[in-house]
Design a protein around this motif. Structure first.
Motif, PDB file in Angstrom:
ATOM      1  N   ILE A   4       0.836  -1.208   0.000  1.00  0.00           N
ATOM      2  CA  ILE A   4       0.000   0.000   0.000  1.00  0.00           C
ATOM      3  C   ILE A   4       0.864   1.249   0.000  1.00  0.00           C
ATOM      4  O   ILE A   4       0.612   2.199  -0.754  1.00  0.00           O
ATOM      5  N   VAL A   5       1.902   1.262   0.836  1.00  0.00           N
ATOM      6  CA  VAL A   5       2.781   2.430   0.915  1.00  0.00           C
ATOM      7  C   VAL A   5       3.517   2.647  -0.404  1.00  0.00           C
ATOM      8  O   VAL A   5       3.785   3.778  -0.807  1.00  0.00           O
ATOM      9  N   THR A   6       3.829   1.590  -1.114  1.00  0.00           N
ATOM     10  CA  THR A   6       4.480   1.719  -2.413  1.00  0.00           C
ATOM     11  C   THR A   6       3.497   2.157  -3.492  1.00  0.00           C
ATOM     12  O   THR A   6       3.840   2.920  -4.394  1.00  0.00           O
ATOM     13  N   TYR A   7       2.266   1.706  -3.397  1.00  0.00           N
ATOM     14  CA  TYR A   7       1.263   1.999  -4.422  1.00  0.00           C
ATOM     15  C   TYR A   7       0.769   3.446  -4.359  1.00  0.00           C
ATOM     16  O   TYR A   7       0.529   4.063  -5.396  1.00  0.00           O
ATOM     17  N   ILE A   8       0.621   4.000  -3.177  1.00  0.00           N
ATOM     18  CA  ILE A   8       0.042   5.343  -3.019  1.00  0.00           C
ATOM     19  C   ILE A   8       0.814   6.414  -3.794  1.00  0.00           C
ATOM     20  O   ILE A   8       0.207   7.191  -4.538  1.00  0.00           O
ATOM     21  N   PRO A   9       2.153   6.520  -3.677  1.00  0.00           N
ATOM     22  CA  PRO A   9       2.847   7.572  -4.443  1.00  0.00           C
ATOM     23  C   PRO A   9       2.762   7.385  -5.955  1.00  0.00           C
ATOM     24  O   PRO A   9       2.917   8.340  -6.711  1.00  0.00           O
ATOM     25  N   ARG A  10       2.510   6.177  -6.408  1.00  0.00           N
ATOM     26  CA  ARG A  10       2.378   5.956  -7.846  1.00  0.00           C
ATOM     27  C   ARG A  10       0.957   6.254  -8.319  1.00  0.00           C
ATOM     28  O   ARG A  10       0.751   6.745  -9.426  1.00  0.00           O
TER      29      ARG A  10
ATOM     30  N   PHE B 266      -1.336   8.298  -6.835  1.00  0.00           N
ATOM     31  CA  PHE B 266      -1.759   9.681  -6.609  1.00  0.00           C
ATOM     32  C   PHE B 266      -1.594  10.562  -7.851  1.00  0.00           C
ATOM     33  O   PHE B 266      -2.546  11.208  -8.281  1.00  0.00           O
ATOM     34  N   PRO B 267      -0.407  10.609  -8.470  1.00  0.00           N
ATOM     35  CA  PRO B 267      -0.282  11.451  -9.667  1.00  0.00           C
ATOM     36  C   PRO B 267      -1.157  10.981 -10.821  1.00  0.00           C
ATOM     37  O   PRO B 267      -1.663  11.797 -11.589  1.00  0.00           O
ATOM     38  N   LEU B 268      -1.308   9.674 -10.951  1.00  0.00           N
ATOM     39  CA  LEU B 268      -2.114   9.167 -12.064  1.00  0.00           C
ATOM     40  C   LEU B 268      -3.583   9.537 -11.927  1.00  0.00           C
ATOM     41  O   LEU B 268      -4.265   9.793 -12.918  1.00  0.00           O
ATOM     42  N   THR B 269      -4.091   9.569 -10.719  1.00  0.00           N
ATOM     43  CA  THR B 269      -5.519   9.838 -10.528  1.00  0.00           C
ATOM     44  C   THR B 269      -5.837  11.322 -10.426  1.00  0.00           C
ATOM     45  O   THR B 269      -6.810  11.787 -11.003  1.00  0.00           O
ATOM     46  N   PHE B 270      -5.023  12.063  -9.700  1.00  0.00           N
ATOM     47  CA  PHE B 270      -5.363  13.465  -9.435  1.00  0.00           C
ATOM     48  C   PHE B 270      -4.715  14.457 -10.390  1.00  0.00           C
ATOM     49  O   PHE B 270      -5.178  15.593 -10.508  1.00  0.00           O
ATOM     50  N   LEU B 271      -3.655  14.075 -11.061  1.00  0.00           N
ATOM     51  CA  LEU B 271      -2.958  15.010 -11.944  1.00  0.00           C
ATOM     52  C   LEU B 271      -3.125  14.667 -13.419  1.00  0.00           C
ATOM     53  O   LEU B 271      -2.474  15.269 -14.266  1.00  0.00           O
ATOM     54  N   GLU B 272      -3.990  13.721 -13.715  1.00  0.00           N
ATOM     55  CA  GLU B 272      -4.175  13.306 -15.105  1.00  0.00           C
ATOM     56  C   GLU B 272      -4.753  14.454 -15.935  1.00  0.00           C
ATOM     57  O   GLU B 272      -5.759  15.063 -15.582  1.00  0.00           O
ATOM     58  N   GLY B 273      -4.090  14.762 -17.028  1.00  0.00           N
ATOM     59  CA  GLY B 273      -4.553  15.791 -17.940  1.00  0.00           C
ATOM     60  C   GLY B 273      -4.219  17.207 -17.511  1.00  0.00           C
ATOM     61  O   GLY B 273      -4.552  18.152 -18.217  1.00  0.00           O
ATOM     62  N   LYS B 274      -3.568  17.388 -16.375  1.00  0.00           N
ATOM     63  CA  LYS B 274      -3.203  18.721 -15.900  1.00  0.00           C
ATOM     64  C   LYS B 274      -1.747  18.996 -16.203  1.00  0.00           C
ATOM     65  O   LYS B 274      -0.898  18.120 -16.138  1.00  0.00           O
ATOM     66  N   GLU B 275      -1.444  20.222 -16.511  1.00  0.00           N
ATOM     67  CA  GLU B 275      -0.082  20.652 -16.808  1.00  0.00           C
ATOM     68  C   GLU B 275       0.544  21.193 -15.525  1.00  0.00           C
ATOM     69  O   GLU B 275      -0.026  22.043 -14.848  1.00  0.00           O
TER      70      GLU B 275
END
Length: 102
Positions: free
Chosen positions: A14-20, A22-31
């Motif tokens: 879980i600790v390894t998965y969260i940092p990976r 987070f950017p994929l879900t919340f920063l997708e399509g944002k510059e």
């Protein structure tokens, strides 16, 4: 295996998965701003330097000069050549000759 082993394994996953994730879900399509992009782009080099520097000091017990010579040779070769294999092989050769002489 004991239960604590599986809980520890699940926690590490879980600790390894969260940092990976987070950017994929919340920063997708944002510059990202250029400053943030620049910092993120340089993180691998900073981490690599932090991992390598202590190894330079303790590569050969009781002989600090061995690590310093290897670091200087590798750094100089890295500036001259862009091929990592050339840098690694020549540095190993220089340190092998140094260890035979001293």
């Amino acid at each position: 295996m004991e239960a604590w082993y599986w809980w520890m394994l699940l926690g590490m996953a879980i600790v390894t998965y969260i940092p990976r994730a987070f950017p994929l879900t919340f920063l997708e399509g944002k510059e990202l701003p250029p400053v943030v992009s620049g910092v993120l782009r340089n993180i691998p080099f900073a981490v690599l330097g932090a991992l390598i520097f202590p190894a330079i000091l303790y590569v050969q017990e009781g002989n600090l000069l061995f690590g310093i010579i290897g670091a200087i040779v590798a750094f100089a070769l890295a500036i001259i050549f862009s091929n990592v294999m050339v840098v690694v092989l020549v540095t190993i050769g220089v340190l092998a000759v140094y260890s035979l002489i001293f």
